[in-house]
Motif scaffolding. Structure first.
Motif, short mmCIF file in Angstrom:
data_model
loop_
_atom_site.label_atom_id
_atom_site.label_comp_id
_atom_site.label_asym_id
_atom_site.label_seq_id
_atom_site.Cartn_x
_atom_site.Cartn_y
_atom_site.Cartn_z
N ASN A 244 -10.67 12.40 52.94
CA ASN A 244 -10.14 13.79 53.71
C ASN A 244 -9.66 14.70 52.54
OD1 ASN A 244 -10.77 12.78 56.33
ND2 ASN A 244 -8.86 11.82 56.53
N MET A 245 -9.07 13.83 51.70
CA MET A 245 -8.41 14.73 50.41
C MET A 245 -9.73 15.35 49.51
SD MET A 245 -5.99 13.42 47.39
CE MET A 245 -4.78 12.85 48.60
N MET A 246 -10.52 14.60 49.50
CA MET A 246 -11.94 15.08 48.72
C MET A 246 -12.58 16.36 49.63
SD MET A 246 -15.47 13.34 48.27
CE MET A 246 -15.84 13.29 49.82
N ILE A 247 -12.67 16.36 50.82
CA ILE A 247 -13.22 17.31 51.70
C ILE A 247 -12.35 18.59 51.26
CG2 ILE A 247 -13.63 18.05 54.02
CD1 ILE A 247 -14.31 15.07 54.48
N ASP A 248 -11.00 18.43 51.53
CA ASP A 248 -10.03 19.59 51.34
C ASP A 248 -10.05 20.18 50.00
OD1 ASP A 248 -9.24 19.33 54.14
OD2 ASP A 248 -7.53 18.03 53.38
N LEU A 249 -10.08 19.18 48.93
CA LEU A 249 -10.17 19.75 47.52
C LEU A 249 -11.47 20.45 47.28
CD1 LEU A 249 -8.46 16.89 45.48
CD2 LEU A 249 -7.50 18.80 45.90
N ASN A 250 -12.69 20.32 48.19
CA ASN A 250 -13.88 20.76 47.44
C ASN A 250 -14.07 22.04 48.04
OD1 ASN A 250 -16.83 20.19 46.71
ND2 ASN A 250 -17.02 20.67 48.94
N LYS A 251 -13.00 22.44 49.12
CA LYS A 251 -12.93 24.04 49.49
C LYS A 251 -12.67 24.85 48.52
CE LYS A 251 -12.13 22.39 54.29
NZ LYS A 251 -11.00 22.56 55.36
N ASN A 252 -11.90 24.63 47.41
CA ASN A 252 -11.13 25.31 46.40
C ASN A 252 -11.31 25.01 45.01
OD1 ASN A 252 -9.89 26.88 48.68
ND2 ASN A 252 -8.48 25.02 48.83
N PHE A 253 -11.88 23.70 44.80
CA PHE A 253 -12.19 23.32 43.43
C PHE A 253 -13.45 22.68 43.32
CE2 PHE A 253 -7.46 22.61 44.53
CZ PHE A 253 -7.02 23.41 43.71
N ASP A 254 -13.80 22.50 41.83
CA ASP A 254 -15.24 22.17 41.66
C ASP A 254 -14.95 20.44 41.45
OD1 ASP A 254 -13.91 21.82 39.09
OD2 ASP A 254 -15.14 23.08 38.02
N ILE A 255 -16.01 19.69 41.13
CA ILE A 255 -16.10 18.42 41.00
C ILE A 255 -15.34 17.84 39.91
CG2 ILE A 255 -17.83 16.32 40.64
CD1 ILE A 255 -19.71 17.52 42.37
N THR A 256 -15.14 18.50 38.73
CA THR A 256 -14.49 18.06 37.41
C THR A 256 -13.32 18.01 37.93
OG1 THR A 256 -16.16 19.36 36.02
CG2 THR A 256 -13.97 18.82 35.26
N GLU A 257 -12.49 19.06 38.64
CA GLU A 257 -11.13 19.10 38.85
C GLU A 257 -10.98 17.99 39.98
OE1 GLU A 257 -7.40 20.06 38.90
OE2 GLU A 257 -8.86 20.86 37.55
N ILE A 258 -11.62 17.89 41.10
CA ILE A 258 -11.62 16.76 41.99
C ILE A 258 -11.25 15.38 41.48
CG2 ILE A 258 -12.46 15.78 44.10
CD1 ILE A 258 -13.84 18.63 44.79
N SER A 259 -12.43 15.22 40.50
CA SER A 259 -12.42 13.99 39.66
C SER A 259 -11.00 13.61 39.04
CB SER A 259 -13.29 14.05 38.69
OG SER A 259 -13.31 12.84 37.66
#
Length: 345
Positions: A244-259
């Motif tokens: 759920n956190m990954m889905i939310d972060l994907n709305k505003n950040f790229d994969i590097t930042e999510i990582s």
């Protein structure tokens, strides 16, 4: 079958004690060796040997060195009689170990090949192994300063033992082959391992390496373990909260930042997004040129033996960009080879 005559039986009784079966077959030409043996059994003729002092002395000197069959042939008696005589005169089959031999075994066990120990002591290899077990001095490898390469890989516990094994061989770990129980096993001296590990620490991960499991460790190992634990990425099954956190972060950040935020690899995040049929937020990243300070920091971290995940976090760049810069500067993306080039400057 022709019956034995009384005369033949008398000849057999008179000569059996002092002659071999071969000689008896010549004395009784009408009888085969097999027939003579069977007749002796039926008549219950006991061929008793009279043991002289010289015979007993010979038996005492050779009973532990030669096979019972050879001694029986020498005295022209059965093996059973040899064993009975040895038991009667209290002659042990096993040669007693002197204190000097035991000390030599303790000193060389684990360092010198078992075959060489056996040759030096004039004993068989099974006898040497048996004595080592009785002395409770442990396994051959355990008593030297060596550890098998496979056991070392399991000890480091970097997730994939086979991959760690191949990596170490590729990095030219100074292991040697030892022949143990008819098998050749790759082993390495623990002191040489620490020296090699220091030179190649950038390619090793000590996050799961238990402290002091190989005995006293060099001072740099503690710091290396601390760094690897700090930058260790999570592995395993994703929890619902993480997804759920990954889905939310994907709305505003790229994969590097999510990582960075989830402490998961970029590949793992791409896979999870793909399973959920969610397109990763690529955005339109601006090309960021490398500054001289960044290049100097990159070289410094390579000299210090840092890994890619540590370098990328320090520089704020993704792994692909860092690998590309290392390839451009050193014509290789291997940090070990890049470090070797820097040391030659």
């Amino acid at each position: 079958m022709e019956l034995w005559s009384e005369k033949e039986i008398e000849i057999l009784k008179e000569n059996y004690k002092n002659h071999t079966v071969n000689e008896l077959s010549e004395i009784l030409p009408r009888r085969t060796k097999r027939a003579i043996v069977y007749k002796v059994r039926n008549l219950k003729i006991n061929k008793q040997k009279i043991w002289t002092k010289e015979d007993v002395e010979y038996l005492r000197e050779n009973y532990s060195k030669c096979e019972t069959k050879e001694i029986a042939k020498y005295f022209d008696v059965s093996e059973i009689q040899i064993r009975a005589a040895a038991n009667r005169y209290k002659i042990p089959k096993e040669r007693l170990w002197s204190q000097e031999e035991v000390d030599f075994l303790h000193e060389r066990w684990g360092e010198t090949p078992i075959s060489a120990i056996a040759k030096k002591l004039g004993r068989s290899i099974p006898a040497v192994r048996s004595k080592a077990i009785k002395e409770k001095i442990g396994g051959y490898i355990e008593n030297g300063s060596y550890i098998t390469l496979m056991e070392l890989c399991r000890t480091i516990n970097d997730g994939d033992t086979a991959a760690t094994y191949r990596k170490m061989l590729k990095l030219k770990i100074p292991c040697i082959n030892k022949k143990i129980h008819c098998q050749r096993i790759k082993v390495i001296d623990i002191n040489k391992f620490w020296k090699w590990a220091k030179e190649n620490k950038g390619d090793l991960n000590f996050a799961n390496f238990e402290e002091n499991v190989l005995g006293k460790e060099p001072k740099w190992v503690k710091e290396k373990r601390k760094e690897d634990i700090q930058y260790k990425q999570r592995r395993g099954v994703w929890s619902k909260e993480e997804i759920n956190m990954m889905i939310d972060l994907n709305k505003n950040f790229d994969i590097t930042e999510i990582s960075k935020r989830l402490n998961r690899s970029e590949g793992s995040i791409r896979k999870q997004l793909g399973l959920l049929n969610i397109k990763p937020n690529i955005g339109k990243p601006k090309k960021k040129y490398w500054t001289e300070e960044e290049i100097n920091l990159l070289k410094q971290m390579i000299r210090e033996g840092k890994q890619y995940n540590q370098i990328m976090l320090a520089l704020g760049r993704n792994e692909t960009t860092v690998r590309g810069k290392v390839q451009h500067l050193f014509n290789t993306n291997s940090l070990r080879k890049a470090r070797e080039q820097l040391e030659m400057e």
